[in-house]
Design an enzyme around this catalytic site. Sequence first.
Site, short mmCIF file in Angstrom:
data_model
loop_
_atom_site.label_atom_id
_atom_site.label_comp_id
_atom_site.label_asym_id
_atom_site.label_seq_id
_atom_site.Cartn_x
_atom_site.Cartn_y
_atom_site.Cartn_z
N CYS A 110 0.80 -1.23 0.00
CA CYS A 110 0.00 0.00 0.00
C CYS A 110 0.83 1.28 0.00
CB CYS A 110 -0.97 0.00 1.18
SG CYS A 110 -2.24 -1.25 1.01
N HIS A 243 -2.99 7.27 3.85
CA HIS A 243 -3.50 6.08 3.16
C HIS A 243 -4.92 5.80 3.68
CE1 HIS A 243 -3.96 2.22 1.46
NE2 HIS A 243 -3.69 1.52 2.54
N ASN A 273 -10.46 0.92 0.21
CA ASN A 273 -9.00 0.95 0.20
C ASN A 273 -8.52 0.49 -1.19
OD1 ASN A 273 -6.29 0.35 0.47
ND2 ASN A 273 -6.49 -0.70 2.44
O1 UT7 Z 1 -4.07 -1.16 3.40
C1 UT7 Z 1 -3.35 -2.10 4.12
C2 UT7 Z 1 -3.44 -1.83 5.57
N1 UT7 Z 1 -4.63 -2.38 6.09
C3 UT7 Z 1 -5.13 -1.91 7.24
O2 UT7 Z 1 -4.61 -0.98 7.81
C4 UT7 Z 1 -6.34 -2.62 7.84
C5 UT7 Z 1 -6.23 -2.61 9.34
N2 UT7 Z 1 -7.30 -3.37 10.00
C6 UT7 Z 1 -8.60 -2.97 9.99
O3 UT7 Z 1 -8.95 -2.00 9.38
C7 UT7 Z 1 -9.59 -3.73 10.87
O4 UT7 Z 1 -8.88 -4.63 11.68
C8 UT7 Z 1 -10.65 -4.52 10.03
C9 UT7 Z 1 -11.59 -3.55 9.34
C10 UT7 Z 1 -9.98 -5.39 9.00
C11 UT7 Z 1 -11.49 -5.41 10.95
O5 UT7 Z 1 -12.09 -4.60 11.96
P1 UT7 Z 1 -11.95 -5.02 13.50
O6 UT7 Z 1 -12.68 -4.00 14.28
O7 UT7 Z 1 -10.49 -5.21 13.79
O8 UT7 Z 1 -12.75 -6.36 13.54
P2 UT7 Z 1 -12.26 -7.81 14.00
O9 UT7 Z 1 -11.38 -8.43 12.96
O10 UT7 Z 1 -11.77 -7.74 15.40
O11 UT7 Z 1 -13.64 -8.58 13.99
C12 UT7 Z 1 -14.67 -8.27 14.96
C13 UT7 Z 1 -15.89 -9.11 14.63
C14 UT7 Z 1 -15.58 -10.60 14.43
O12 UT7 Z 1 -16.66 -11.34 14.97
P3 UT7 Z 1 -16.55 -12.04 16.40
O13 UT7 Z 1 -15.40 -12.98 16.28
O14 UT7 Z 1 -16.31 -10.92 17.37
O15 UT7 Z 1 -17.88 -12.70 16.55
C15 UT7 Z 1 -15.53 -10.76 12.95
O16 UT7 Z 1 -15.84 -12.08 12.53
O17 UT7 Z 1 -16.46 -8.68 13.38
C16 UT7 Z 1 -16.62 -9.80 12.52
N3 UT7 Z 1 -16.46 -9.34 11.15
C17 UT7 Z 1 -17.48 -8.90 10.40
N4 UT7 Z 1 -18.79 -8.79 10.66
C18 UT7 Z 1 -19.58 -8.31 9.69
C19 UT7 Z 1 -15.31 -9.25 10.42
N5 UT7 Z 1 -15.57 -8.75 9.20
C20 UT7 Z 1 -16.92 -8.54 9.17
C21 UT7 Z 1 -17.78 -8.03 8.19
N6 UT7 Z 1 -19.09 -7.93 8.49
N7 UT7 Z 1 -17.35 -7.64 6.98
#
Ligand code: UT7
Length: 316
Positions: A110, A243, A273
């Site tokens: 990225c 970014h 993104n």
């Molecule tokens: O460009 C490259 C650099 N990339 C980044 O900087 C990305 C950095 N990371 C992020 O932006 C975030 O970590 C994400 C957007 C990818 C994920 O958000 P989060 O708040 O960290 O969510 P999480 O992975 O901790 O997931 C929380 C919950 C999980 O459910 P449980 O296990 O708590 O029941 C996931 O399964 O949200 C669930 N989940 C979703 N639910 C609905 C994950 N993706 C989704 C989704 N829709 N699309």
Amino acid sequence: MSFKILGTGRFIPPKIVTNDDLSKFMDTSDEWIVERTGIRERHVCTEETTVDMAVEAAKNALENSGVDPSELDMILFTTSSGDYTTPANACLVQARIGATCPAMDVVSGCPAFLFMLDCAAGYFARGRVKKMLCISAERMSRVLDWDDRNTAVIFGDGAGAVVLGEGDSYLTSRLYVRGSTIIQIPNYDGKSPFYTSHAETPWVHMKGQETFKFAVTRLVTDIKDVLSDTSLSMDDIRHIIPHQANLRIIDAARKRFKTREDLFYVNIDRYGNTSSATIPIALDELNRAGKIEKGDYLILSAFGAGLSSASCVIRW
Ligand code: UT7
């Protein structure tokens, strides 16, 4: 001698996919995506290739700068989702816009647009070029696992480009790498009958929370570092273009610096993104909206696969 930006351009594929569109075939919701990422919709290719988008963004930037393709001394191109591993995607752009100069790809996840600008500054410093075209184009929809809601909802497609000429606008830069596969797109493992192991599928794999922490830390550290390289303070900066990976990452940096609300540019709600293309797309939006004036100071800052990050200060 470094460079100045003579013109900017972008190409965004017309097809819009909203969060509600995604929730029709994926276990997700508009509410979750908006709250956790700030994304409302993204553009996705239906027939355009990565090089097609790059060519359009390049033509747009050349027109904006008043530079003819025959004047270009070098074309650089960044992508994590190119049409080819070889030839370099830059070579195909060279042919299609009617340039005759050398052309090559720079791969760096990225933050690649900023790694590319740093390479470009080196060519200007050595007096090897007078005009250069730098393009970032990403068809992320090609490298996503559309069954993985952790990644499929985040990314979008698009391209941005800049034309550079001789000047002293690139004031300072910092590049950072901590090698890791926390975010990766593995290559297809091939068909060798002699090879004994099999790699993961060739889609984006990302450990979201670890990436998130890395992103916030680097965004804050890199911005502080490039500012400290100059005699500027935050009050002197017209725009910070971060970014566009997650609105919560940008908000965390905003809070840390206690800056005015609109200092950090945000368009993730409309594009998601677009990997290395987020910054040149944002730059072109600001430029064409007349929101950057001669003499304005900008900070560009990006992070992502590598793990890597980069920032620079530009005087417009
Ligand atoms: O460009 C490259 C650099 N990339 C980044 O900087 C990305 C950095 N990371 C992020 O932006 C975030 O970590 C994400 C957007 C990818 C994920 O958000 P989060 O708040 O960290 O969510 P999480 O992975 O901790 O997931 C929380 C919950 C999980 O459910 P449980 O296990 O708590 O029941 C996931 O399964 O949200 C669930 N989940 C979703 N639910 C609905 C994950 N993706 C989704 C989704 N829709 N699309």
